[in-house]
Design a protein around this motif. Sequence first.
Motif, mmCIF file in Angstrom:
data_model
loop_
_atom_site.group_PDB
_atom_site.id
_atom_site.type_symbol
_atom_site.label_atom_id
_atom_site.label_comp_id
_atom_site.label_asym_id
_atom_site.label_seq_id
_atom_site.Cartn_x
_atom_site.Cartn_y
_atom_site.Cartn_z
ATOM 1 N N GLU A 39 53.899 56.267 72.944
ATOM 2 C CA GLU A 39 55.039 55.769 73.712
ATOM 3 C C GLU A 39 56.082 56.874 73.752
ATOM 4 O O GLU A 39 56.333 57.529 72.737
ATOM 5 N N TRP A 40 56.704 57.083 74.918
ATOM 6 C CA TRP A 40 57.745 58.096 75.071
ATOM 7 C C TRP A 40 58.922 57.458 75.781
ATOM 8 O O TRP A 40 58.762 56.876 76.854
ATOM 9 N N ASP A 41 60.110 57.543 75.186
ATOM 10 C CA ASP A 41 61.296 56.924 75.757
ATOM 11 C C ASP A 41 62.391 57.968 75.901
ATOM 12 O O ASP A 41 63.062 58.328 74.938
ATOM 13 N N GLY A 42 62.537 58.468 77.095
ATOM 14 C CA GLY A 42 63.595 59.414 77.418
ATOM 15 C C GLY A 42 64.649 58.765 78.303
ATOM 16 O O GLY A 42 65.307 59.440 79.094
ATOM 17 N N SER A 43 64.807 57.444 78.161
ATOM 18 C CA SER A 43 65.729 56.707 79.028
ATOM 19 C C SER A 43 67.171 57.177 78.881
ATOM 20 O O SER A 43 67.959 57.046 79.826
ATOM 21 N N VAL A 44 67.534 57.738 77.743
ATOM 22 C CA VAL A 44 68.880 58.263 77.550
ATOM 23 C C VAL A 44 69.187 59.354 78.582
ATOM 24 O O VAL A 44 70.346 59.591 78.915
ATOM 25 N N PHE A 45 68.157 60.001 79.113
ATOM 26 C CA PHE A 45 68.332 61.027 80.140
ATOM 27 C C PHE A 45 67.906 60.541 81.523
ATOM 28 O O PHE A 45 67.711 61.328 82.439
ATOM 29 N N GLY A 46 67.724 59.221 81.676
ATOM 30 C CA GLY A 46 67.417 58.652 82.991
ATOM 31 C C GLY A 46 65.941 58.534 83.322
ATOM 32 O O GLY A 46 65.603 58.184 84.449
ATOM 33 N N PHE A 47 65.057 58.802 82.370
ATOM 34 C CA PHE A 47 63.621 58.676 82.606
ATOM 35 C C PHE A 47 63.139 57.325 82.106
ATOM 36 O O PHE A 47 63.553 56.861 81.042
ATOM 37 N N LEU A 53 49.081 58.843 77.149
ATOM 38 C CA LEU A 53 49.125 60.298 77.316
ATOM 39 C C LEU A 53 49.227 60.711 78.784
ATOM 40 O O LEU A 53 50.025 61.569 79.152
ATOM 41 N N GLU A 54 48.446 60.078 79.641
ATOM 42 C CA GLU A 54 48.460 60.436 81.064
ATOM 43 C C GLU A 54 49.815 60.136 81.699
ATOM 44 O O GLU A 54 50.365 60.956 82.436
ATOM 45 N N ALA A 55 50.384 58.969 81.389
ATOM 46 C CA ALA A 55 51.685 58.601 81.948
ATOM 47 C C ALA A 55 52.785 59.521 81.432
ATOM 48 O O ALA A 55 53.682 59.921 82.189
ATOM 49 N N ILE A 56 52.730 59.859 80.159
ATOM 50 C CA ILE A 56 53.734 60.754 79.573
ATOM 51 C C ILE A 56 53.649 62.131 80.232
ATOM 52 O O ILE A 56 54.661 62.715 80.612
ATOM 53 N N THR A 57 52.441 62.642 80.388
ATOM 54 C CA THR A 57 52.258 63.945 81.031
ATOM 55 C C THR A 57 52.824 63.932 82.439
ATOM 56 O O THR A 57 53.481 64.881 82.872
ATOM 57 N N SER A 58 52.607 62.837 83.163
ATOM 58 C CA SER A 58 53.127 62.720 84.523
ATOM 59 C C SER A 58 54.655 62.751 84.542
ATOM 60 O O SER A 58 55.257 63.492 85.323
ATOM 61 N N VAL A 59 55.298 61.985 83.667
ATOM 62 C CA VAL A 59 56.763 61.963 83.614
ATOM 63 C C VAL A 59 57.302 63.330 83.217
ATOM 64 O O VAL A 59 58.288 63.806 83.788
ATOM 65 N N LEU A 60 56.674 63.965 82.252
ATOM 66 C CA LEU A 60 57.171 65.265 81.788
ATOM 67 C C LEU A 60 56.907 66.373 82.794
ATOM 68 O O LEU A 60 57.484 67.460 82.678
ATOM 69 N N SER A 61 56.077 66.126 83.785
ATOM 70 C CA SER A 61 55.822 67.099 84.845
ATOM 71 C C SER A 61 56.917 67.085 85.907
ATOM 72 O O SER A 61 57.020 68.012 86.703
ATOM 73 N N ALA A 62 57.717 66.021 85.925
ATOM 74 C CA ALA A 62 58.774 65.885 86.924
ATOM 75 C C ALA A 62 59.929 66.845 86.611
ATOM 76 O O ALA A 62 60.094 67.299 85.478
#
Length: 124
Positions: A39-47, A53-62
């Motif tokens: 699980e990855w929660d970067g909501s503090v920065f608007g994500f 793993l696949e979903a996290i990689t996709s978000v971090l590619s943005a």
Amino acid sequence: MRPTPEDTVQIARVLALWGHLMDDRELGRLGEVLTEDAEWDGSVFGFAPVVGLEAITSVLSADGHASAHHTTNVVVSEGPGDEARVRSKALGLVGGTVVSAVYADELRRTADGWRISKRVIQVK
């Protein structure tokens, strides 16, 4: 479980590798630091928070992520089963501005070593 000194060193290595993989844009290697069901929660920065793993990689590619990642002040604590709780400070470079954050992580011992199973980024 109570982390041993060796566990602490291996966990710190995983956190350091995270920063290098992000900065070098080697997102295809995130499986070296994350579990498949992480699980990855970067909501503090608007994500939006994401799972897997696949979903996290996709978000971090943005666009919009820090261009430099530095992890400091790593504190490893006991967690349930083969898990550890880790709190560390993070410094990042975002658009020429240094930001300070806290990583609240859960790591799990896997057959391939320690991996982050949950990361929540906080700003203090």
